[in-house]
Design an enzyme around this catalytic site. Structure first.
Site, short mmCIF file in Angstrom:
data_model
loop_
_atom_site.label_atom_id
_atom_site.label_comp_id
_atom_site.label_asym_id
_atom_site.label_seq_id
_atom_site.Cartn_x
_atom_site.Cartn_y
_atom_site.Cartn_z
N GLU A 42 38.87 -56.26 12.21
CA GLU A 42 38.87 -55.94 13.66
C GLU A 42 38.67 -54.46 13.77
O GLU A 42 37.99 -53.82 14.58
CB GLU A 42 39.63 -56.44 14.41
CG GLU A 42 39.66 -57.96 14.49
CD GLU A 42 40.72 -58.42 15.45
OE1 GLU A 42 42.12 -58.48 14.83
OE2 GLU A 42 40.71 -59.27 16.32
N GLU B 145 43.27 -65.70 11.31
CA GLU B 145 44.15 -65.74 12.32
C GLU B 145 44.35 -67.27 12.42
O GLU B 145 45.75 -67.73 12.84
CB GLU B 145 43.89 -65.04 13.57
CG GLU B 145 44.30 -63.50 13.61
CD GLU B 145 42.82 -62.61 13.12
OE1 GLU B 145 41.87 -63.08 12.34
OE2 GLU B 145 42.93 -61.56 13.20
#
Ligand code: DAK
Length: 259
Positions: A113, A133
């Site tokens: 990210e 995730e």
């Protein structure tokens, strides 16, 4: 400013921010997010810096959000963690200066990210990227669902995010996530070469070109074109525009001062 979890080096108008938390493979805990935000401000406010590189120490770029810290979060501390992450990554994406991610190794979860919030990604052929995730019971929380889907399209983003798959640098290149894959020992040289090229051209033009492209992903074409026209008009009032065009006509190299 002295940092504990990162290093800032400035050389020839290029700043390198290296995340250095080897005991957790550079995972992002609250302290590191705070420092990241601080260093972004320090670098963006320094007019001698024209290009920024973000990289990691050792075998990881950034291994993600700090799982140990996230496990201990409750609803209240979770909001703080979440806000810090969003502020630090939005601020990275919106830095005036162009930012190159030099992905030297694992770029997982919050690590990928961070790279997605940079303007250009070069990766070592050894790098491993992914948004795992869902394998931990959460979703990418630092903008990964939004930035990856905009970058490579929703279907390909869903395949990566819904499986939590880890992919090679070459696969990331094929998907359009990474600009260039280079041999591990050449990564920083290649990134510096790119940074030097950008550092040589007109800095205000570079900043506004970045801004126009960032705006383009969020607005309709008419609004984007208006934004571009305004950027062009602003640059017409700069010394650098007279220098660049004058130097071309006088057949000499331009010297840009960022004014
Ligand atoms: N967090 C904390 N510690 C980590 C870590 C991480 N992300 N990754 C590695 N470490 C620690 C390991 O626990 C280990 O510590 P010790 O056991 O030595 O104390 C040390 O770093 C070395 O790691 P390994 O022994 O595992 O090293 P290997 O070379 O064997 O494996 C690996 C490297 C990168 C493949 C492996 O460490 C790994 O799979 N790490 C976890 C990667 C991962 O799942 N990352 C995604 C994290 S989740 C949100 C915002 C953000 C997020 C979520 C919500 N909101 C705003 C709501 C973000 C989430 C994530 O990023």
């Amino acid at each position: 400013m002295v940092y504990e979890n990162l290093m800032l080096e400035v050389k020839d108008s290029v700043a390198t921010i290296k995340i250095t938390r080897p005991k957790a493979l550079n995972a992002l805990d609250t302290a590191t997010l705070d420092e990241l935000l601080e260093v972004e401000k320090e670098v963006d406010d320094n007019d001698t810096i024209r290009v920024v590189i973000v990289t990691g120490e050792g075998k990881a770029f950034v291994s993600g959000g700090d799982i140990r810290e996230m496990l201990a979060l409750d609803a209240v501390s979770g909001v703080d963690f979440s806000n810090k992450g969003h502020v630090a990554l939005s601020s990275l994406e919106n830095m005036k200066k162009p930012v190159i991610a030099a992905v030297n190794g694992y770029a997982l979860g919050g690590g990928l990210e961070i790279a997605l919030a940079c303007d250009i990604i070069y990766a070592s052929e050894k790098a491993v990227l992914g948004l795992p995730e869902v394998t931990l019971g959460v979703v990418p929380g630092f903008g990964g669902t939004q930035r990856l889907a905009r970058l490579i399209g929703p279907a390909r983003a869903k395949e990566l995010i819904l499986t939590g798959a880890r992919i090679s640098a070459r696969e990331a290149y094929d998907l359009g996530i990474v600009n260039k894959v280079v041999p591990d020992d050449e990564l920083m040289n290649e990134v510096y070469a790119l940074a030097s090229k950008i550092a040589r051209v007109a800095p205000l033009a570079v900043q506004l070109a970045k801004d126009c492209i960032n705006v383009s992903t969020n607005v309709d074409i008419e609004s984007g074109l208006r934004h571009e026209a305004h950027a062009f008009a602003i640059l017409c009032g700069t010394e650098d525009k007279n220098e660049g065009m004058g130097a071309f006509l006088e057949k000499r190299p331009a010297v840009f001062r960022g004014r």
